[in-house]
Design a protein around this motif. Structure first.
Motif, short mmCIF file in Angstrom:
data_model
loop_
_atom_site.label_atom_id
_atom_site.label_comp_id
_atom_site.label_asym_id
_atom_site.label_seq_id
_atom_site.Cartn_x
_atom_site.Cartn_y
_atom_site.Cartn_z
N GLU A 160 -61.64 -12.51 17.03
CA GLU A 160 -62.63 -12.57 18.09
C GLU A 160 -63.93 -11.90 17.64
OE1 GLU A 160 -61.76 -11.81 22.52
OE2 GLU A 160 -62.71 -9.94 21.83
N SER A 163 -65.72 -14.08 15.29
CA SER A 163 -66.30 -15.24 15.96
C SER A 163 -67.66 -14.91 16.59
CB SER A 163 -65.35 -15.77 17.05
OG SER A 163 -65.36 -14.94 18.20
N PHE A 164 -67.87 -13.65 16.94
CA PHE A 164 -69.16 -13.21 17.47
C PHE A 164 -70.14 -12.83 16.35
CE2 PHE A 164 -66.72 -12.19 21.46
CZ PHE A 164 -67.45 -13.02 22.30
N VAL A 173 -70.30 -6.39 22.07
CA VAL A 173 -70.73 -7.71 22.54
C VAL A 173 -70.88 -7.66 24.05
CG1 VAL A 173 -70.09 -10.14 22.79
CG2 VAL A 173 -69.66 -8.96 20.63
N ASP A 176 -72.71 -13.01 25.03
CA ASP A 176 -72.57 -13.53 23.67
C ASP A 176 -73.44 -12.76 22.68
OD1 ASP A 176 -70.77 -15.59 24.32
OD2 ASP A 176 -72.41 -16.88 24.99
N GLU A 177 -74.06 -11.67 23.14
CA GLU A 177 -75.01 -10.94 22.30
C GLU A 177 -74.31 -9.83 21.53
OE1 GLU A 177 -79.03 -10.51 20.93
OE2 GLU A 177 -78.06 -12.05 22.17
N LEU A 178 -74.47 -9.85 20.22
CA LEU A 178 -73.84 -8.88 19.34
C LEU A 178 -74.79 -7.72 19.04
CD1 LEU A 178 -71.52 -8.11 17.26
CD2 LEU A 178 -72.89 -9.36 15.56
#
Length: 218
Positions: A160, A163-164, A173, A176-178
């Motif tokens: 996971e 994936s980000f 996160v 959807d912002e890392l």
């Protein structure tokens, strides 16, 4: 209430600082923190990055930086008895599926044991003693940490995070912002409050129009 995923490995002193600082930030912003233990090694391997400890000057610089930061914060800080160490035991013990409602307490006990009182975090007996001292059901947690479900959950957390786009720890996160690093907490505050100064159009333009040197050399 907004949710934030917090990806961390007990190997990382900056994850320790972020864990400490996240307590205040979560209360201030009314954030629901989802603690996501991950193994740093697979993240680094996925992106073909060397770990900080593999570069001697960087390792020494970062230790100085940690000591300075902890002193400014007034936060107890040492290193675990051995470093690097096999963090899998600690990571599995701190999984949501293993610790359940005690997850935050387990994580707190392990951070303090390793980075404040200098236990060997790669030794299960020392981890279990730390949990017992914190009033937690150490033997039950240890047994659950070896189940297939625990191994699947840890792998899922790692996948996971990748994936980000997570390439290290601590990573966070929101939506959807890392965000990456303990020093990203101020950026998280701005983002959550709708005050993110990032010019996204400029970001996209620069990303598209600036060639990478490595790509040019191929």
């Amino acid at each position: 209430m907004k949710a934030i995923n917090f990806y961390f490995d007990f190997l990382s002193p900056f994850s320790y600082f972020a864990w400490h600082n996240m307590q205040t930030l979560a209360k201030e912003l009314n954030l629901e923190v989802h603690y996501k233990p991950v193994a740093l090694g697979p993240l680094l391997n996925h992106w073909q990055i060397k770990g900080p400890g593999e570069i001697t000057p960087k390792r020494e610089f970062l230790l100085k930086q940690c000591l300075r930061y902890a002193a400014k914060l007034g936060l107890p800080f040492t290193t675990p008895k051995t470093h690097p160490f096999n963090s899998l035991y600690a990571l599995r013990l701190s999984l949501r599926g293993v610790a359940g409602q005690d997850q935050a307490r387990v994580i707190e006990a392990l951070w303090k044991a390793g980075w404040q009182t200098r236990i060997d975090m790669g030794e299960p007996d020392e981890l279990l003693n730390a949990l017992r001292e914190a009033g937690l059901p150490a033997d039950e947690l240890y047994e659950k940490s070896f189940t297939k479900e625990a191994k699947v959950e840890l792998k899922a957390n790692i996948n996971e995070a990748i994936s980000f786009g997570a390439f290290g720890v601590p990573s966070f996160v929101v939506g959807d912002e890392l965000f990456w690093g303990n020093d990203a907490l101020e950026d998280i505050r701005d983002y959550v409050q709708g005050q993110d100064p990032l010019d996204r159009e400029k970001f996209a333009s620069l990303l598209a129009e600036t060639p990478r040197a490595a790509a040019q050399a191929l």
